[in-house]
Design an enzyme around this catalytic site. Structure first.
Site, mmCIF file in Angstrom:
data_model
loop_
_atom_site.group_PDB
_atom_site.id
_atom_site.type_symbol
_atom_site.label_atom_id
_atom_site.label_comp_id
_atom_site.label_asym_id
_atom_site.label_seq_id
_atom_site.Cartn_x
_atom_site.Cartn_y
_atom_site.Cartn_z
ATOM 1 C CB VAL A 173 46.973 22.849 38.474
ATOM 2 C CG1 VAL A 173 45.766 24.641 37.599
ATOM 3 C CG2 VAL A 173 46.880 22.606 37.296
ATOM 4 C CB CYS A 174 49.643 27.591 40.517
ATOM 5 S SG CYS A 174 49.544 29.437 41.053
ATOM 6 C CB ILE A 175 44.697 27.068 42.909
ATOM 7 C CG1 ILE A 175 43.046 27.144 42.923
ATOM 8 C CG2 ILE A 175 45.362 28.150 44.978
ATOM 9 C CD1 ILE A 175 42.216 26.986 44.670
ATOM 10 C CB ALA A 234 43.950 26.897 37.975
#
Lengths: 119, 101, 130
Positions: free
Chosen positions: C77-79, C82
């Site tokens: 999940v792209c930080i 997110a």
């Protein structure tokens, strides 16, 4: 090195896609991939001069766009028919080191890639 | 190298099918998914362009599940309904996948 | 073949999310490898462990979780995306002093380099846009 093309087709302020496309291109450049960026459809609005996104509490992506060469993204393309159909002239673009492409040239660019990142 | 184009928006409200057809070459394939399947119906604003592409040898597909889910659509002749397995196969057969959305 | 899958649509908001799930399943059933599934943009909501749909609805996030777990997939999940949207793991919860962490244990927060690295080492990259 892998040849990658990021196609950015959405407006600068309507949603997050324009910024997310740009961040992806910068990441690819940081990983020293052969990354190219193509603006088409509503994506060409991202290049229009004089944007003041602070009025809607957004950051200006124009600064990041002009930094692309510094990060090693040399190939930035614009689909010319998208400019024409929106009445945008080359003079009104905030970037001058872009290459305008016809439909045929855009087809050739897409056909020469290993990966497309679609935004 | 050839490209698989996927389109997931209805051409009655969005221009992405139109743009896709502009750049789709004769070696490419076009797959209509999600609301993109409305683009493959008889009254679609892109119906004529799709027919022309099929004539030129472009393979045009619509995802079967997405089509069935949307009722009794009049899908244009020459469009092949395929399942998820075929979707994967098409993405293997073409070098690149461009998603129009 | 080796695939990198990019998911930009949120579960329930966008059909793209479930199309991506079906594609991943079909690819695995045919013996292909999923190098990485990268959740970006609104797709990051897929990583929330707090989704609670009505009983009679499809449990989209649970389906993702079990697909990832059963096939030991690398789900990133792209930080940056997110954090903006309130999808946090325990480390980020602490760092930003937030009241809760909600990232499902089947997902990992990481940066865009993970997408590029996966793409560069895959045969195909496919995006499911919203």
């Amino acid at each position: 090195m892998t040849s990658m093309l990021c196609i950015s087709r959405h407006t600068p302020s309507g949603n997050a896609l324009a910024r997310e496309a740009l961040d992806t291109v910068l990441a690819a450049a940081a990983y020293e991939q052969d990354i190219k960026l193509l603006f088409m459809d509503d994506g060409v609005w991202q290049l229009l001069k004089g944007q003041q996104p602070s009025h809607i509490n957004q950051k200006d992506i124009t600064k990041n766009l002009s930094a692309l060469p510094i990060f090693g993204v040399e190939e930035v393309y614009v689909h010319e028919p998208s400019l024409q159909s929106r009445g945008i002239s080359r003079d009104s673009l905030s970037l001058n080191n872009v290459q305008l492409l016809t439909n045929e040239q855009t087809q050739a660019l897409i056909a020469s890639q290993q990966h497309i990142l679609s935004f | 190298m050839s490209t698989l184009h996927t389109v997931n928006k209805s051409p009655f409200t969005d221009n992405c099918l139109h743009s896709c057809l502009l750049l789709c070459t004769n070696e490419d394939a076009l797959l209509l998914i999600e609301d993109g399947v409305y683009g493959g119906t008889s009254q679609s604003p892109c119906a004529e362009d799709i027919r022309a592409k099929i004539q030129l040898g472009v393979s045009v597909y619509a995802l079967k599940q997405d089509t069935l889910a949307r009722g009794e659509l009049q899908v244009l002749e020459g469009i092949t309904l395929i399942d998820d397995k075929d979707f994967v196969r098409l993405s293997c057969e073409h070098q690149c996948i461009q998603s129009w959305y | 073949m080796i695939f990198t899958v990019v998911v930009l649509g949120a579960p329930y908001s966008s059909a793209a999310n479930s199309t991506a799930l079906r594609f991943c399943r079909a690819a695995l059933e045919q013996g292909h490898t999923l190098k990485r599934i990268f959740f970006y943009g609104d797709g990051v909501h897929t990583g929330s462990s707090l989704s609670a749909p009505p009983q009679d609805e499809y449990k989209l996030t649970e389906q993702w979780q079990s697909l990832i777990r059963e096939n030991q997939l690398d789900a990133i999940v792209c930080i940056a995306a997110a954090l903006r949207r309130g999808v946090l793991d325990a480390d980020e919860q602490q760092r930003y002093q937030k009241s809760a962490a909600n990232l499902s244990q089947d997902f990992t927060l990481s940066g865009l380099g993970q997408l590029i690295e996966a793409s560069a080492t895959s045969d195909r990259t496919i995006t499911f846009g919203a």
